[in-house]
Every structure is written in C-alpha cells, then in structure tokens.
Design a protein around this motif. Sequence first.
Motif, PDB file in Angstrom:
ATOM      1  N   THR A   1       0.849  -1.188   0.000  1.00  0.00           N
ATOM      2  CA  THR A   1       0.000   0.000   0.000  1.00  0.00           C
ATOM      3  C   THR A   1       0.886   1.240   0.000  1.00  0.00           C
ATOM      4  N   SER A   2       0.536   2.187  -0.847  1.00  0.00           N
ATOM      5  CA  SER A   2       1.320   3.419  -0.912  1.00  0.00           C
ATOM      6  C   SER A   2       0.973   4.320   0.258  1.00  0.00           C
TER       7      SER A   2
ATOM      8  N   ARG B   1      -8.475  10.650  -3.145  1.00  0.00           N
ATOM      9  CA  ARG B   1      -7.158  10.846  -3.752  1.00  0.00           C
ATOM     10  C   ARG B   1      -6.316   9.568  -3.690  1.00  0.00           C
ATOM     11  N   ASP B   2      -6.193   8.978  -2.508  1.00  0.00           N
ATOM     12  CA  ASP B   2      -5.451   7.733  -2.329  1.00  0.00           C
ATOM     13  C   ASP B   2      -6.403   6.675  -1.805  1.00  0.00           C
TER      14      ASP B   2
ATOM     15  N   CYS C   1      -6.480   2.618  -0.614  1.00  0.00           N
ATOM     16  CA  CYS C   1      -5.719   1.401  -0.298  1.00  0.00           C
ATOM     17  C   CYS C   1      -6.694   0.250  -0.080  1.00  0.00           C
TER      18      CYS C   1
ATOM     19  N   LYS D   1      -9.150   5.575 -11.966  1.00  0.00           N
ATOM     20  CA  LYS D   1      -7.926   6.195 -11.455  1.00  0.00           C
ATOM     21  C   LYS D   1      -7.439   7.231 -12.459  1.00  0.00           C
ATOM     22  N   ASN D   2      -6.694   8.188 -11.925  1.00  0.00           N
ATOM     23  CA  ASN D   2      -6.113   9.232 -12.758  1.00  0.00           C
ATOM     24  C   ASN D   2      -4.901   9.802 -12.030  1.00  0.00           C
ATOM     25  N   ALA D   3      -4.404  10.932 -12.498  1.00  0.00           N
ATOM     26  CA  ALA D   3      -3.198  11.520 -11.898  1.00  0.00           C
ATOM     27  C   ALA D   3      -3.421  11.919 -10.449  1.00  0.00           C
TER      28      ALA D   3
ATOM     29  N   ARG E   1      -5.842  10.290  -8.427  1.00  0.00           N
ATOM     30  CA  ARG E   1      -6.485   9.186  -7.704  1.00  0.00           C
ATOM     31  C   ARG E   1      -5.608   7.944  -7.822  1.00  0.00           C
ATOM     32  N   ARG E   2      -4.855   7.677  -6.765  1.00  0.00           N
ATOM     33  CA  ARG E   2      -3.920   6.563  -6.766  1.00  0.00           C
ATOM     34  C   ARG E   2      -4.528   5.345  -6.068  1.00  0.00           C
ATOM     35  N   ILE E   3      -4.185   4.165  -6.582  1.00  0.00           N
ATOM     36  CA  ILE E   3      -4.698   2.920  -6.015  1.00  0.00           C
ATOM     37  C   ILE E   3      -3.525   2.020  -5.641  1.00  0.00           C
ATOM     38  N   SER E   4      -3.614   1.401  -4.462  1.00  0.00           N
ATOM     39  CA  SER E   4      -2.616   0.419  -4.051  1.00  0.00           C
ATOM     40  C   SER E   4      -3.324  -0.712  -3.311  1.00  0.00           C
TER      41      SER E   4
END
Length: 279
Positions: free
Chosen positions: A183-184, A215-216, A218, A247-249, A251-254
């Motif tokens: 997870t980031s 935004r993030d 997990c 997702k986009n610049a 919206r990050r997914i981990s």
Amino acid sequence: MISIVGLGNAASSIAEKFKQTKNYTVYVMNSDVQRNSKYKFRLKSYETAEQYEQNIPNVKKFFSELSDRVQFFIVGSSYSSNYSLGILEQIKDKKIDVFYVRPDTELMTGIPKLLDRVVFGILQEYARSGLLNSFTAISNTDVEKSIGSIPIKTYYDKINTSIFSTVHYINYFTHAEPEIGMTSRPLEINRIRTYGILNPKNLDENWLYPLDMERDICYYLCINKDRLEKEGGLHKKIVDMLKEKPKNAFRRISYAIYETEHDDFGLCVAHTNAIQNYT
C-alpha cells in the motif's frame, strides 16, 4: 501500543470494544463514570454549549501515561463533543487520529445538529493544517448498510462492534507484512479519510462515509491460507479487478494481500485533502 480515547457516553461504548485485544490502552470520558480512575474520567454535564466550552476539564494528569499514538473517538451531535477541541489541545504533542462517528443527520434538529455541523467542520480543518494526524469520518447509517438488518435491541452494540473491528484490522494491516502487494503512503496533505468494507469476490466497496474527491485508495485483502497456497492465477485475477477501478493523476490505487485462517474478507481506506461538506 495505541491509546484509545472515547469522549462522551456513545464514543466510550465504542472505545470499550478495544479492551478485547491487548494492543490498546483504553481511556473513557463520560458523565456515567461514577469516580475518576486511571482510565476513566467523569465529565460534568451542562445545559448549554457555551457552558461546556467555558468549563473544559484539565486532563493533563489523566493523560499523563498516554501513548505517543492516540485514536480519539467522538460521536457527532453529543453535547460532550463541545469538550473535544479543548481536550485535544492538551494532548497536541501526540500523534492523534480522530474518528468522528456521525448519527443520521436527516433526523437531527436544533442544538445537536448545530453541534455536529461545527465540530465536524473544525476538526477537518485541524487535520488539514496538520494539528491532527488524520480525521476519519464514519456514518452510522452507512455502517448499518454494510451490516444489513439489525434488531433494535442490539442496534448500537452491532454498530460499535463493526466500527471497532474495522479500525482494529486496519491498524493490524498497516503494521503487518503482506504476502504480496504494497500500500502506498498517502500524500501528507491527504489527512481526511474514511474506511470501507470490501467484497473479496468482486472488490466492490461499501464505504462507511460518502467521501468526496478520493485521492489515495488502499485495498486490504485477507485471503484464506488454503487459497493462497493452492489457487493459481489468484493474484492476476485480483490485480485485473483493481485495474478496472477508476484512477487518474489525482487518484492513486494500491493494495496488499494478507493470510487468514478464516473466510476471506477485505477492507479499504480512502484519503483526500478536501473538506467534506456538511450534509
């Protein structure tokens, strides 16, 4: 060790659930406490919000053994929430995660509704400015949806147990080494968040609060040991489903996958820097 603090009668009932495990010290502060002790603090009750604000208790001695990491539970609309800002000021040297549990706002009127609006907004601003490590919004109505039908007699106990279980497992995941995945770490500005229940079969989320502008995100999956050992292609299947998520610049997914001896289950956390509007 994490210190759990429950402010008010309702939040104290949630905090008490954490006594089930040995990883927490639990402090409760409410008007039902008969006498002060090491982990219990009696709060006085008043008739107006102004009286609460003018009579913030000195809790420095009570919290003298508080851990460096604190998870602070508040239930919106409660009169005791008036104490929250003054009490948080006294422990501002700690790493504080506030968990704000909101009742059904559509049925609230008068002073409780005003209290909820004010405290909900101010604590988010505290988080955005870095005075809090995080602010987690949880809605009782959304918790109820994630559970399903609940008998009236056990309504709040079921809700509180679900909140405890979710928070506890997220605490575990963030400190345990996964089988695979990573997870980031959310960006420093993304201090406002909510949790969600994840369907392990299709990775559908059931969020415990309708967070705006995620935004993030997990994803935490706990999968039965036998499946991890024997089911080929499982990792690709999970990753493929995650790739279908929006997702986009911004919206990050981990993700991370853990082993369990029990049935599969999953949780998720969404972070944002956007102040959530009062609804």
